[in-house]
Write an enzyme that holds these catalytic residues in place. Structure first.
Site, short mmCIF file in Angstrom:
data_model
loop_
_atom_site.label_atom_id
_atom_site.label_comp_id
_atom_site.label_asym_id
_atom_site.label_seq_id
_atom_site.Cartn_x
_atom_site.Cartn_y
_atom_site.Cartn_z
CD GLN A 71 -3.12 -0.65 2.18
OE1 GLN A 71 -3.17 -1.29 3.23
NE2 GLN A 71 -3.95 0.31 1.92
CG HIS A 72 0.36 3.52 2.33
ND1 HIS A 72 -0.96 3.90 2.44
CD2 HIS A 72 0.61 2.69 3.38
CE1 HIS A 72 -1.48 3.31 3.52
NE2 HIS A 72 -0.56 2.58 4.10
CG ASP A 98 0.28 -5.09 1.59
OD1 ASP A 98 -0.53 -4.20 1.93
OD2 ASP A 98 1.49 -5.03 1.88
#
Length: 500
Positions: free
Chosen positions: A82-83, A245
Site C-alpha cells: 500500500q501507499h 496487501d
C-alpha cells in the site's frame, strides 16, 4: 478446470500462487526478490520495472511447480504494497522510482498537509481518517518541493498494484481498499477527495491524473494480447480489481466476518479486522480503510518486526534456529531489558523520526538471549499497542490468524497468543495476500460467468484452511507476566512521545 493466479508485490519481493478452485488446493508457487533504494534520511524507494521482472520470474517458477497448462488460468488477482507512489508521464512512462509505504523522508510534508487540512479533526471531516507519514499524499508534496521537474511531468498517479494491473491490462483503475491509504480518498463516500489534492496544486491537474475507481468484484480488464502471449495464457484471461496487501491478506485468511483479527509478522507488522460499518474513531492511529469485500478494514501498521529481529540476529551471526533457541531460553520480560525497535522510525505508535532504544541494561542481564527475546517482545508489544487501539474502536478479537515470516517461529506464535491473550491459528497456505488475490480473481470471474450468485464466503471456505491441531491457546501465567512487561513498554513509549 477452475485455475486462478494470485500475485503479491511486497516490499522484499513478489510472490505468485496458482490455485485449483475445484480441488481447493495450491498447485504452484514462486518468489523473486526486489532491490531497495535506501538512505539514512528515511528514503525507501523501488524501481517499478523490478516488480514486473520479479513477477515474470515468480510466475515461471509457479507454473513449473504446478504442472498446469498456462492456458487453463482464467483470471489474475494482484495484491500490492500500500501507499506507494508511481507517477507516469504523458507517454505512460515511469518518471522516477516509486516512493514506498515505509519511506519516512516525507514526514515534514505530512505534518504540513495535516496542518493545511485543519489538523486531525479537519482530516477526519474530509477523509474519515488521519493521513500518516507513509501515505501517498505527502509523497506528492515532497515531489513538488524536491523534484519540481518530475512533478511537472505527472500525467498519471498510480499505486503499486494499480501499476501492475495497468501493465497487465492496459487500463488504469483503482479499487476502494487500496485507495483508502492514499490520503486523498474519502473512505465514507468512497470517492476521491480533489479538495485535498488542491492543497498541493490548485490547477486540478493532480485530480485529472487519478485513475477511475472500481468495486472489488469488478475486473480491470483482460490481459493484453502481447502479455498473454509472453505468459502463455489464453486470450480471454481477466485481471480482477486486486487491492492492497492488507486487503488481500484479509481475504486470504478468511477475515471477512467480525470477530477475526489477522496479524502479520513480516518486515513490518499489520493488524486488521473486518467491520460491516466504518468503525468509531477513538484514535487517529487507527486507519479505518475500506476492505476489498464491500465493508471496512480498520487497521494499524508497525514498521519494525522481522526486520528488527533480523538486525539483532545478524549482530550475533545467529541462524534462525539459534536465534529462536536463544529467545526461548530468556525469561519473559527479557530479564528487565526493553527494546523499542524503532530502527526505521515508527508509525504506531506515531514516532516517524524515532530511533531504536535499549533500556534496562545492566552487567547482570546483558546477554545475547535477552536481546533476542527483547527484540521479539518489543515488536510484539507494538502490535499489542495497536490491538488495544482496535479494541477501543469497537473491534472484537476472538481469534488471531497469524501470517508472515515470523509466524514460522514457534516461540513467536506462543508469544503472540500470550501477549494478545487470544487464541492463535496459522493458515495452511502462508502466502495470504497472494492467495487473497487468487480468491478475488475467482470471485470476479465467477460473478461474471456463473448462472447463480457466487459468494466470497464460499470461495474462502474452499481455499482458506487452518492448522487447527496446532492452534495455540494463551497460557494464564505467561499472560500475567507479559502484561507486566507490556505496561513497562507503554510507559517507555509515553516518555518517548513527551520527548518528541
Amino acid at each position: 478446470m477452475s485455475i486462478y493466479l494470485g500475485v503479491d508485490c511486497g516490499t522484499q519481493g513478489t510472490k505468485v500462487v496458482i490455485v485449483d478452485l475445484d480441488q481447493g488446493r495450491l498447485c504452484g508457487e514462486g518468489y523473486a526478490p526486489h532491490g531497495l533504494i535506501s538512505h539514512a534520511n528515511g528514503r525507501r524507494e523501488q524501481e517499478p520495472q523490478e516488480w514486473i521482472d520479479a513477477f515474470l520470474s515468480a510466475y515461471r517458477q509457479a507454473l513449473e511447480t504446478s504442472a498446469i497448462n498456462a492456458r487453463a488460468i482464467r483470471a489474475i488477482g494482484v495484491s500490492g504494497q500500500q501507499h506507494g507512489l508511481v507517477v507516469l508521464d504523458a507517454e505512460h512512462r515511469v518518471i522516477r522510482p516509486a516512493k514506498l509505504w515505509c519511506d519516512t523522508e516525507t514526514s515534514p510534508q505530512n505534518a504540513e498537509l495535516l496542518a493545511r487540512l485543519g489538523g486531525e479533526q479537519g482530516a477526519m471531516e474530509q477523509l474519515g481518517l488521519v493521513p500518516a507519514t507513509g501515505y501517498t499524499l505527502s509523497k506528492l508534496l515532497w515531489l513538488k518541493e524536491h523534484e519540481p521537474h518530475h512533478f511537472s511531468h505527472i500525467n498519471h498517479i498510480l499505486l503499486p498494484h494499480d501499476y501492475l494491473n495497468y501493465w497487465l491490462s492496459g487500463r488504469k483503475a483503482a479499487e476502494y481498499g487500496d485507495a483508502s491509504g492514499t490520503g486523498y480518498f474519502d473512505i465514507r463516500s468512497r470517492r476521491w477527495a480533489p479538495q485535498v489534492l488542491e492543497l498541493i496544486d490548485t490547477s486540478g491537474r493532480l485530480t485529472q491524473a487519478l485513475p477511475s475507481l472500481i468495486e472489488s468484484h469488478e475486473p480491470v480488464g483482460r490481459v493484453r494480447t502481447e502479455i498473454a502471449r509472453e505468459l502463455g495464457l489464453a486470450d480471454d484471461v481477466i485481471v480482477s480489481s486486486g487491492g492492497g496487501d492488507n486487503m488481500m491478506g484479509a481475504i486470504g485468511t478468511g477475515n471477512i466476518r467480525e470477530g477475526v483479527v489477522t496479524l502479520s509478522l513480516g518486515t513490518s507488522g499489520a493488524l486488521y479486522a473486518y467491520s460491516r460499518c466504518a468503525p468509531r474513531q477513538p484514535s487517529s492511529l487507527v486507519a479505518p480503510f475500506c476492505s476489498s469485500t464491500n465493508g471496512w478494514l480498520p487497521l494499524i501498521c508497525t514498521m519494525n518486526v522481522t526486520g528488527a529481529a533480523n538486525a539483532v540476529r545478524a549482530m550475533f551471526d545467529f541462524d534462525l534456529p539459534r536465534f529462536n533457541a536463544e529467545a526461548q531460553a530468556a525469561p519473559i520480560g527479557s530479564d528487565g531489558i526493553s527494546m523499542l525497535p524503532f530502527l526505521g522510525g515508527e508509525r504506531v505508535p506515531a514516532l516517524p523520526d524515532a530511533t531504536g532504544s535499549l533500556l534496562g541494561l545492566s552487567a547482570h542481564n546483558l546477554r545475547p538471549a535477552n536481546l533476542c527475546r527483547a527484540v521479539m517482545e518489543g515488536a510484539t508489544f507494538g502490535l499489542r499497542y495497536g490491538l488495544d487501539l482496535l479494541r477501543s474502536a469497537g473491534i472484537r478479537s476472538e481469534e488471531v490468524r497469524l501470517i508472515g515470516g515470523g509466524a514460522r517461529s514457534a516461540v513467536w506464535r506462543q508469544m503472540v497468543a500470550d501477549v494478545m491473550d487470544t487464541r492463535v491459528v496459522c493458515p495452511l497456505i502462508g502466502e495470504a495476500a497472494a492467495l487473497g488475490g487468487a480468491i478475488q480473481a475467482a470471485w470476479c470471474d465467477l460473478s461474471r460467468t456463473s448462472a447463480c450468485e457466487v459468494s466470497l464466503e464460499s470461495l474462502c471456505e474452499r481455499l482458506v484452511a487452518f492448522d487447527d491441531t496446532g492452534a495455540i491457546q494463551p497460557a494464564p501465567a505467561a499472560v500475567a507476566a507479559y502484561e507486566h512487561a507490556y505496561q513497562r513498554y507503554v510507559g517507555q513509549v509515553d516518555a518517548m512521545y513527551h520527548r518528541a
